[in-house]
Design a protein around this motif. Structure first.
Motif, mmCIF file in Angstrom:
data_model
loop_
_atom_site.group_PDB
_atom_site.id
_atom_site.type_symbol
_atom_site.label_atom_id
_atom_site.label_comp_id
_atom_site.label_asym_id
_atom_site.label_seq_id
_atom_site.Cartn_x
_atom_site.Cartn_y
_atom_site.Cartn_z
ATOM 1 N N THR A 74 0.831 -1.215 0.000
ATOM 2 C CA THR A 74 0.000 0.000 0.000
ATOM 3 C C THR A 74 0.862 1.261 0.000
ATOM 4 O O THR A 74 2.050 1.215 0.324
ATOM 5 C CB THR A 74 -0.929 0.028 1.232
ATOM 6 O OG1 THR A 74 -0.119 0.064 2.415
ATOM 7 C CG2 THR A 74 -1.833 -1.192 1.285
ATOM 8 N N PHE A 75 0.242 2.380 -0.315
ATOM 9 C CA PHE A 75 0.962 3.649 -0.461
ATOM 10 C C PHE A 75 0.300 4.780 0.312
ATOM 11 O O PHE A 75 0.658 5.936 0.133
ATOM 12 C CB PHE A 75 1.035 4.037 -1.945
ATOM 13 C CG PHE A 75 1.684 2.991 -2.803
ATOM 14 C CD1 PHE A 75 3.042 3.056 -3.100
ATOM 15 C CD2 PHE A 75 0.942 1.926 -3.304
ATOM 16 C CE1 PHE A 75 3.647 2.084 -3.885
ATOM 17 C CE2 PHE A 75 1.537 0.951 -4.093
ATOM 18 C CZ PHE A 75 2.891 1.028 -4.384
ATOM 19 N N CYS A 76 -0.698 4.474 1.110
ATOM 20 C CA CYS A 76 -1.445 5.551 1.764
ATOM 21 C C CYS A 76 -2.134 5.016 3.007
ATOM 22 O O CYS A 76 -2.604 3.874 3.031
ATOM 23 C CB CYS A 76 -2.492 6.110 0.801
ATOM 24 S SG CYS A 76 -3.546 7.389 1.519
ATOM 25 N N THR A 284 4.181 16.651 4.327
ATOM 26 C CA THR A 284 4.124 15.381 3.593
ATOM 27 C C THR A 284 4.834 14.277 4.388
ATOM 28 O O THR A 284 5.703 14.564 5.205
ATOM 29 C CB THR A 284 4.785 15.543 2.214
ATOM 30 O OG1 THR A 284 6.046 16.197 2.388
ATOM 31 C CG2 THR A 284 3.937 16.364 1.293
ATOM 32 N N PRO A 285 4.478 13.024 4.122
ATOM 33 C CA PRO A 285 5.080 11.933 4.905
ATOM 34 C C PRO A 285 6.592 11.805 4.691
ATOM 35 O O PRO A 285 7.113 12.176 3.640
ATOM 36 C CB PRO A 285 4.376 10.675 4.373
ATOM 37 C CG PRO A 285 3.253 11.135 3.530
ATOM 38 C CD PRO A 285 3.521 12.536 3.123
ATOM 39 N N LEU A 286 7.267 11.247 5.696
ATOM 40 C CA LEU A 286 8.709 10.993 5.618
ATOM 41 C C LEU A 286 8.900 9.478 5.557
ATOM 42 O O LEU A 286 9.013 8.802 6.584
ATOM 43 C CB LEU A 286 9.417 11.589 6.838
ATOM 44 C CG LEU A 286 9.285 13.112 6.979
ATOM 45 C CD1 LEU A 286 9.787 13.584 8.339
ATOM 46 C CD2 LEU A 286 10.043 13.825 5.867
ATOM 47 N N LEU A 378 -0.549 19.859 -3.122
ATOM 48 C CA LEU A 378 -1.566 19.814 -2.065
ATOM 49 C C LEU A 378 -1.082 20.465 -0.772
ATOM 50 O O LEU A 378 -1.749 21.328 -0.200
ATOM 51 C CB LEU A 378 -1.952 18.355 -1.773
ATOM 52 C CG LEU A 378 -2.596 17.563 -2.908
ATOM 53 C CD1 LEU A 378 -2.746 16.112 -2.500
ATOM 54 C CD2 LEU A 378 -3.958 18.160 -3.244
ATOM 55 N N TYR A 379 0.069 20.031 -0.308
ATOM 56 C CA TYR A 379 0.579 20.555 0.963
ATOM 57 C C TYR A 379 1.177 21.949 0.793
ATOM 58 O O TYR A 379 1.137 22.774 1.699
ATOM 59 C CB TYR A 379 1.575 19.567 1.588
ATOM 60 C CG TYR A 379 0.845 18.402 2.212
ATOM 61 C CD1 TYR A 379 0.443 18.442 3.540
ATOM 62 C CD2 TYR A 379 0.483 17.296 1.460
ATOM 63 C CE1 TYR A 379 -0.285 17.400 4.109
ATOM 64 C CE2 TYR A 379 -0.240 16.248 2.008
ATOM 65 C CZ TYR A 379 -0.615 16.305 3.334
ATOM 66 O OH TYR A 379 -1.352 15.285 3.896
ATOM 67 N N ASP A 380 1.721 22.208 -0.394
ATOM 68 C CA ASP A 380 2.308 23.518 -0.664
ATOM 69 C C ASP A 380 1.235 24.606 -0.573
ATOM 70 O O ASP A 380 1.436 25.665 0.023
ATOM 71 C CB ASP A 380 2.930 23.484 -2.071
ATOM 72 C CG ASP A 380 4.071 24.472 -2.209
ATOM 73 O OD1 ASP A 380 4.509 25.009 -1.175
ATOM 74 O OD2 ASP A 380 4.516 24.709 -3.345
HETATM 75 S S1 BJ8 Z 1 -3.318 10.421 3.523
HETATM 76 S S2 BJ8 Z 1 -0.437 12.510 2.879
HETATM 77 S S3 BJ8 Z 1 -0.266 8.927 2.766
HETATM 78 S S4 BJ8 Z 1 -2.056 10.758 0.225
HETATM 79 S S5 BJ8 Z 1 3.821 13.974 -1.062
HETATM 80 S S6 BJ8 Z 1 2.524 11.393 -3.119
HETATM 81 S S7 BJ8 Z 1 0.305 13.779 -1.608
HETATM 82 S S8 BJ8 Z 1 2.495 14.707 -4.247
HETATM 83 S S9 BJ8 Z 1 1.692 11.044 0.316
HETATM 84 FE FE1 BJ8 Z 1 -0.173 10.815 1.419
HETATM 85 FE FE2 BJ8 Z 1 -2.304 9.275 1.908
HETATM 86 FE FE3 BJ8 Z 1 -2.468 11.940 2.079
HETATM 87 FE FE4 BJ8 Z 1 -1.134 10.620 3.878
HETATM 88 FE FE5 BJ8 Z 1 1.136 13.060 -3.552
HETATM 89 FE FE6 BJ8 Z 1 2.114 14.999 -2.072
HETATM 90 FE FE7 BJ8 Z 1 3.742 13.245 -3.161
HETATM 91 FE FE8 BJ8 Z 1 2.071 12.507 -1.212
#
Ligand code: BJ8
Length: 423
Positions: A74-76, A284-286, A378-380
């Motif tokens: 998974t990625f999220c 953004t996530p680390l 998004l975060y920017d």
């Molecule tokens: S719930 S933060 S894990 S989407 S940093 S790939 S948003 S361009 S990771 Fe995320 Fe789910 Fe949201 Fe959390 Fe895109 Fe931005 Fe890159 Fe991101």
């Protein structure tokens, strides 16, 4: 140390390139982590996991597969682990956090994209990450544009299921996410060959809630005033490993760490000298092994005491209601919990700003660093409204943008140093 080369060969990995990655990681970890003083003893477990990061857990996942279990990459944090666990499967987080994978990702993606997406695809196509190789399938989600388009490319190479995320938080959106979870459950049932039952899902909900409670205990200890019992780097490492560890072991080890931190607070044992400035990092996530910003902050006279991000509070805050005893009720409870996550992919997203302000108080911070990965719109875009809300509360804020390279490290160090100085 165990030799995993045969396992990597069987996983069809590119051993030669993978060797290059294995050669740099120990030095990077040593410089960043092992150089710290007075670390909690229970960090030894996490150090061990890093020392065998491409071996010990993938080997466990292969054992699970031999017993008929399936592995979902998974990625999220929106993908509900509970459903997979209830069907005897395992979840492994796959977001790439290293520049090592970026050039390979740029072969299939535009270079002006977020490094997290590029690194993730680079790890897949370069065959240099056993977690990608071992996964039976990937689960994506329609969060940001970069990720949702990247799943088309990944999906052409490996089975990929994409969950359709709502972009707003109205009651009908929560209902829609409930339906998405039900559809995902059908997919998991068909991949695992196991029927989902309310009993199994109820047990999985309790298990993942226990993991959340354990991680939350570690963060609770970071709120202590006048004592910083764990560095931000170590807390971040615990969070990063939580994404791919077995959930029961994750809870057990986090609880042990929390026990130690609580004792440290009683004994007044702090990792940093009295008066060290306390920083909350948001954005953004680390993804592992992205330790760059924390390392810069914690070698610039400050300490990170909280991460309002998906590799932080967003991963464990809010529990799933455990009282439902039908699948329908459980899907609803899951949806309600997951939709409380204040990712910047939602519009509007006032909840994140309220969370940061609340946590700045709860963790007694001196300042906030709002950092996003380059090309994450998004975060920017949320930066000015977050800065304004913090200013209104009298909380200093530094906005930063970075990537996985070391090119901006000195510039970041200068800016972070100046920020800490003025706190
Ligand atoms: S719930 S933060 S894990 S989407 S940093 S790939 S948003 S361009 S990771 Fe995320 Fe789910 Fe949201 Fe959390 Fe895109 Fe931005 Fe890159 Fe991101």
């Amino acid at each position: 140390m165990t030799d995993y080369r045969q396992m990597w060969t069987d996983l069809d990995m590119d051993l030669e390139t993978h060797d290059q990655l294995c050669a740099v990681l120990p030095a990077a970890f040593g410089d960043t982590y092992l150089s710290q003083e007075n670390r909690p003893e229970n960090m030894a477990f996490y150090d061990f996991v890093v020392s065998e990061i491409h071996g010990v857990r993938p080997a466990e996942l292969i054992e699970l597969q031999k017993e008929g279990g399936k592995v979902f990459g998974t990625f999220c944090v929106f993908v509900p682990d509970e459903v997979v666990v209830a069907c005897g499967g395992a979840v492994t987080g796959l977001c790439g956090g290293s520049q090592f994978w970026v050039p390979e990702g740029e072969k299939v993606l535009p270079s002006d994209m977020c490094p997290l997406v590029k690194a993730s695809l680079g790890a897949h196509f370069g065959k240099t990450c056993p977690y990608f190789s071992v996964a039976d399938m990937y689960v994506g989600e329609t969060t940001c544009d970069g990720k949702k388009k990247a799943y088309e490319i990944l999906g052409a190479d490996k089975r990929t299921y994409v969950m359709d995320m709502p972009q707003m938080k109205r009651p009908k959106d929560i209902e829609k996410w409930t339906g998405e979870i039900a559809d995902f459950a059908h997919e998991v049932e068909s991949v695992t060959g196991r029927a989902l039952t309310p009993e199994a899902l109820g047990a999985a909900i309790r298990l993942i809630n226990d993991k959340r409670r354990a991680l939350a205990r570690v963060f609770e200890a970071r709120k202590a005033e006048g004592c910083i019992p764990i560095s931000g780097k170590d807390a971040l490492l615990m969070m990063q490993i939580a994404f791919f560890d077995d959930p029961a072991r994750c809870a057990e080890m986090a609880n042990k760490l929390a026990d130690e931190l609580e004792q440290r607070i009683v004994d007044g044992v702090s990792v940093f000298p009295a008066g060290t400035k306390r920083i909350l990092v948001t954005g953004t996530p680390l993804a592992i092994p992205n330790w760059k910003l924390h390392h810069i902050i914690e070698t610039s006279g400050a300490a990170v005491v909280c991460e309002e991000m998906c590799t932080g509070t967003r991963y464990f805050e809010n529990l799933v209601d455990e009282s439902a005893d039908t699948l329908e009720g459980q899907f609803q409870a899951l949806s309600e919990r997951y939709m409380k996550n204040n990712c910047a992919c939602f519009t509007p997203n006032p909840g994140r700003i309220a969370d940061v302000v609340r946590m700045a108080r709860e963790y007694h911070v001196d300042g906030v660093i709002d950092a996003n990965l380059k090309f994450c719109t998004l975060y920017d875009v949320e930066k000015p409204s977050l800065a304004a809300a913090l200013e209104a509360e009298g909380i200093p804020c530094l906005a930063l943008e970075t990537d996985y390279t070391d090119n901006d490290a000195e510039q970041l160090r200068t800016r972070v140093g100046a920020f800490v100085e003025m706190l």
